[in-house]
Design a protein around this motif. Structure first.
Motif, mmCIF file in Angstrom:
data_model
loop_
_atom_site.group_PDB
_atom_site.id
_atom_site.type_symbol
_atom_site.label_atom_id
_atom_site.label_comp_id
_atom_site.label_asym_id
_atom_site.label_seq_id
_atom_site.Cartn_x
_atom_site.Cartn_y
_atom_site.Cartn_z
ATOM 1 N N ASP A 197 -18.304 55.526 -50.066
ATOM 2 C CA ASP A 197 -19.179 55.514 -48.887
ATOM 3 C C ASP A 197 -19.455 54.064 -48.521
ATOM 4 O O ASP A 197 -19.594 53.206 -49.394
ATOM 5 C CB ASP A 197 -20.497 56.265 -49.151
ATOM 6 C CG ASP A 197 -21.095 56.810 -47.866
ATOM 7 O OD1 ASP A 197 -21.065 58.035 -47.660
ATOM 8 O OD2 ASP A 197 -21.567 55.979 -47.044
ATOM 9 N N LYS A 234 -26.419 54.309 -50.956
ATOM 10 C CA LYS A 234 -26.050 55.645 -51.440
ATOM 11 C C LYS A 234 -25.239 55.529 -52.729
ATOM 12 O O LYS A 234 -25.464 56.265 -53.694
ATOM 13 C CB LYS A 234 -25.170 56.343 -50.382
ATOM 14 C CG LYS A 234 -25.790 57.593 -49.838
ATOM 15 C CD LYS A 234 -24.889 58.262 -48.808
ATOM 16 C CE LYS A 234 -25.776 59.046 -47.860
ATOM 17 N NZ LYS A 234 -25.076 59.766 -46.821
ATOM 18 N N THR A 237 -19.219 63.513 -37.717
ATOM 19 C CA THR A 237 -18.693 63.580 -36.339
ATOM 20 C C THR A 237 -19.813 64.122 -35.438
ATOM 21 O O THR A 237 -19.726 65.237 -34.931
ATOM 22 C CB THR A 237 -17.458 64.508 -36.254
ATOM 23 O OG1 THR A 237 -17.755 65.758 -36.917
ATOM 24 C CG2 THR A 237 -16.250 63.899 -36.904
ATOM 25 N N LYS A 261 -23.814 70.846 -32.474
ATOM 26 C CA LYS A 261 -22.842 69.826 -32.029
ATOM 27 C C LYS A 261 -21.441 70.420 -31.854
ATOM 28 O O LYS A 261 -20.695 70.026 -30.960
ATOM 29 C CB LYS A 261 -22.815 68.629 -32.988
ATOM 30 C CG LYS A 261 -22.020 68.841 -34.261
ATOM 31 C CD LYS A 261 -21.911 67.572 -35.068
ATOM 32 C CE LYS A 261 -21.235 67.796 -36.409
ATOM 33 N NZ LYS A 261 -19.846 68.231 -36.351
HETATM 34 N N1 LIG Z 1 -23.101 69.519 -43.284
HETATM 35 C C1 LIG Z 1 -22.448 70.673 -43.265
HETATM 36 O O1 LIG Z 1 -22.989 71.731 -43.605
HETATM 37 C C2 LIG Z 1 -21.003 70.739 -42.823
HETATM 38 C C3 LIG Z 1 -20.252 71.893 -43.054
HETATM 39 C C4 LIG Z 1 -18.915 71.922 -42.652
HETATM 40 C C5 LIG Z 1 -18.362 70.816 -42.017
HETATM 41 N N2 LIG Z 1 -19.124 69.714 -41.787
HETATM 42 C C6 LIG Z 1 -18.480 68.545 -41.143
HETATM 43 O O2 LIG Z 1 -18.210 67.575 -42.154
HETATM 44 C C7 LIG Z 1 -18.363 66.249 -41.626
HETATM 45 C C8 LIG Z 1 -19.370 65.473 -42.453
HETATM 46 O O3 LIG Z 1 -20.639 66.076 -42.317
HETATM 47 P P1 LIG Z 1 -21.870 65.712 -43.258
HETATM 48 O O4 LIG Z 1 -22.966 66.626 -42.924
HETATM 49 O O5 LIG Z 1 -21.392 65.615 -44.666
HETATM 50 O O6 LIG Z 1 -22.177 64.216 -42.724
HETATM 51 P P2 LIG Z 1 -23.196 63.147 -43.302
HETATM 52 O O7 LIG Z 1 -23.724 62.401 -42.136
HETATM 53 O O8 LIG Z 1 -24.138 63.792 -44.261
HETATM 54 O O9 LIG Z 1 -22.279 62.160 -44.184
HETATM 55 C C9 LIG Z 1 -21.322 61.305 -43.655
HETATM 56 C C10 LIG Z 1 -21.158 60.136 -44.626
HETATM 57 O O10 LIG Z 1 -20.029 59.365 -44.244
HETATM 58 C C11 LIG Z 1 -20.318 57.989 -44.494
HETATM 59 N N3 LIG Z 1 -19.368 57.172 -43.724
HETATM 60 C C12 LIG Z 1 -19.271 57.023 -42.377
HETATM 61 N N4 LIG Z 1 -18.233 56.189 -42.078
HETATM 62 C C13 LIG Z 1 -17.666 55.827 -43.251
HETATM 63 C C14 LIG Z 1 -16.549 54.998 -43.605
HETATM 64 N N5 LIG Z 1 -15.824 54.376 -42.671
HETATM 65 N N6 LIG Z 1 -16.266 54.836 -44.898
HETATM 66 C C15 LIG Z 1 -16.984 55.460 -45.849
HETATM 67 N N7 LIG Z 1 -18.042 56.259 -45.584
HETATM 68 C C16 LIG Z 1 -18.383 56.436 -44.299
HETATM 69 C C17 LIG Z 1 -21.762 57.862 -44.096
HETATM 70 O O11 LIG Z 1 -22.360 56.705 -44.661
HETATM 71 C C18 LIG Z 1 -22.342 59.174 -44.647
HETATM 72 O O12 LIG Z 1 -22.788 59.014 -45.982
HETATM 73 C C19 LIG Z 1 -18.774 66.456 -40.157
HETATM 74 O O13 LIG Z 1 -17.621 66.411 -39.354
HETATM 75 C C20 LIG Z 1 -19.360 67.845 -40.140
HETATM 76 O O14 LIG Z 1 -19.255 68.458 -38.879
HETATM 77 C C21 LIG Z 1 -20.420 69.640 -42.188
#
Ligand SMILES: NC(=O)c1ccc[n+]([C@@H]2O[C@H](COP(=O)([O-])OP(=O)(O)OC[C@H]3O[C@@H](n4cnc5c(N)ncnc54)[C@H](O)[C@@H]3O)[C@@H](O)[C@H]2O)c1
Length: 444
Positions: free
Chosen positions: A30, A35, A86, A270
């Motif tokens: 990350d 974190k 995203t 979203k």
């Molecule tokens: N949260 C859910 O329940 C869920 C379920 C299915 C799918 N998704 C999808 O999964 C994806 C992630 O969702 P989330 O809820 O885990 O997001 P989140 O915001 O909790 O986590 C994203 C993480 O990515 C890190 N990050 C961003 N750019 C980075 C980079 N260049 N290098 C390294 N780390 C980087 C951020 O610091 C953050 O910790 C989204 O597309 C979401 O739609 C989420």
């Protein structure tokens, strides 16, 4: 297999730890160094039941580690998963792909600098149709196409039951036409073959669309039953019985037929919006999904009206100005601290606007909620939250709110008004306790 997970949010961290629990060597990356420091020190940045135990088990067994150094993590990796956020792009509702593309650029440079013969790059983030093509084009600027493949592998886990969902999914979807990449994905998911989990191999574009179609369908189901609940209120029917009556039909199914204050969370709002944008862009509008979005947005604000109506009806008129309203539950659903697009974020500001004072309690999300809802008082348990309040509203159905001692609740409130936006209590019981009780779509 050696797996790298880029992004350690709800999806990245859970997927990473579960892959390591399957026996793979996993490095979670990350760019948020705080974190990584926290994870290295044994802390968990999010609340997800069972995650702490699974992380510490796999860290001890040396299959799981954390870093903010992608190039170190990528040494000898078979597959690099992109699990970054995203979110909705401000202003237009398209998925904001800047994090995905930034991560891709870094991954591309690392593949180019390495002597790895073949690396599979997997988009686990939810991304619009065609994003895989763009990810491939970015990497191809740095690396010969024979040395990599881009795969779509959308994630279907739900916050609150993420570990079970990941380890026992209804299906795994893998989008690629590259045979070598298929073999790598098969090897990564092999432990699920024991449970006979269906693994659906498809094209990348189809895989990308499956994720959006799935979320849009579920959001539609929720919105449908919510509108039925309103109709039930208007005609004196019971929405729980309607849901059971239709849910027993196997073509419909009983899941996602719980009426409530409208869907929220990090995905449905979203993703439904992004799907309509993709559809419009391709001149193939999804009018049902647009109607769902509009109805759901309206619903959250209707919930504030419902609360105000219940309070004024109890007093035979007036308004909520100067009244104190106790809120139980702020997160978009139980067993998570996630506040993204939670109904509470629409309902509470509307009540404040109408002059009400808000006291609130949530078992896990108050830290997340404070910056988003700064003008309310936060209490450290359900009962202290009720002290002297003019009404109580249940917004999130945490287990600990399901069996409140109603004699105590009534004694703590200055007026016996309970608005139950999750239908966790029975109208007859509440009536017997002497409450003015309001709920969703059931006769009172
Ligand atoms: N949260 C859910 O329940 C869920 C379920 C299915 C799918 N998704 C999808 O999964 C994806 C992630 O969702 P989330 O809820 O885990 O997001 P989140 O915001 O909790 O986590 C994203 C993480 O990515 C890190 N990050 C961003 N750019 C980075 C980079 N260049 N290098 C390294 N780390 C980087 C951020 O610091 C953050 O910790 C989204 O597309 C979401 O739609 C989420």
């Amino acid at each position: 297999m050696r797996v790298v997970m880029v992004g350690t949010g709800y999806v990245g961290l859970v997927s990473g730890v579960c892959f390591s629990d399957f026996g793979h060597d996993v490095v979670c990356v990350d760019k948020d160094e705080k974190k990584i420091e926290m994870l290295d020190a044994g802390g968990i940045p999010i609340f997800e039941p069972g995650l702490d135990v699974l992380v510490s088990k796999n860290v001890k067994s040396k299959r799981l580690s954390f870093t903010s150094d992608l190039s170190e993590a990528m040494k000898n990796a078979d597959a690099v998963f992109i699990g970054v956020g995203t979110p909705s792009r401000r202003g237009d509702g398209y998925a904001d792909l800047s994090y995905v593309y930034a991560a891709t650029e870094e991954i591309a440079q690392n593949i180019a600098a390495s002597d790895a013969p073949f690396t599979v790059v997997v988009t686990k983030s939810t991304v619009p149709v065609g994003t895989g093509d763009e990810v491939e084009a970015i990497i191809a600027k740095h690396v010969d196409p024979s040395r990599f493949a881009v795969v779509s592998n959308p994630e279907f886990l739900r916050e609150g039951s993420a570990i079970t969902d990941f380890k026992r999914p209804d299906r795994v979807v893998v989008g690629t036409e590259n045979e070598k990449a298929r073999a790598v994905m098969r090897a990564i998911y092999r432990p699920l073959f024991i449970n006979e989990t269906p693994i659906l191999f498809t094209t990348r574009r189809t895989s990308e669309l499956i994720k959006y179609a799935g979320n849009a369908f579920l959001a539609t189901k929720i919105t449908f039953i919510n509108e039925m609940a309103d109709l039930c209120e208007a005609v004196g029917a019971n929405v729980q019985e309607v849901a059971r009556g239709i849910g027993l039909d196997k073509r419909i199914g009983s899941k996602f037929l719980h009426a409530g204050p409208g869907y929220g969370g990090s995905c449905f709002p979203k993703d439904t919006l992004a799907l309509t944008r993709t559809a419009n862009e391709h001149n193939s509008p999804v009018t049902i999904v647009q109607a769902v979005i509009d109805a759901n947005n309206q619903r959250k604000s209707n919930m504030a009206d419902k609360i105000m109506r219940t309070i004024t009806a109890h007093h035979g008129g007036g308004d909520v100005s100067g009244k104190t309203i106790a809120i139980l539950g702020l997160a978009f659903k139980p067993n998570t601290d996630d506040m993204r697009d939670a109904p509470s974020l629409t309902i509470i500001p509307r009540l404040i606007e109408a002059g009400a004072k808000i006291r609130a309690y949530d078992p896990e999300s108050m830290k997340e909620a404070k910056p988003l809802l700064p003008d309310i008082e936060y209490l450290d348990n359900a009962y202290t939250c009720l002290e002297g309040a003019d009404a109580v509203v249940i917004i999130t159905e945490w287990d600990e709110f399901r069996a409140l001692n109603m004699t105590r609740v009534k004694a703590l409130l200055s007026a016996p008004i309970l608005v139950d936006l999750r239908n966790i209590y029975r109208p007859e019981t509440m009536k017997a306790h002497g409450f003015t009780y309001s709920n969703i779509g059931r006769p009172v």
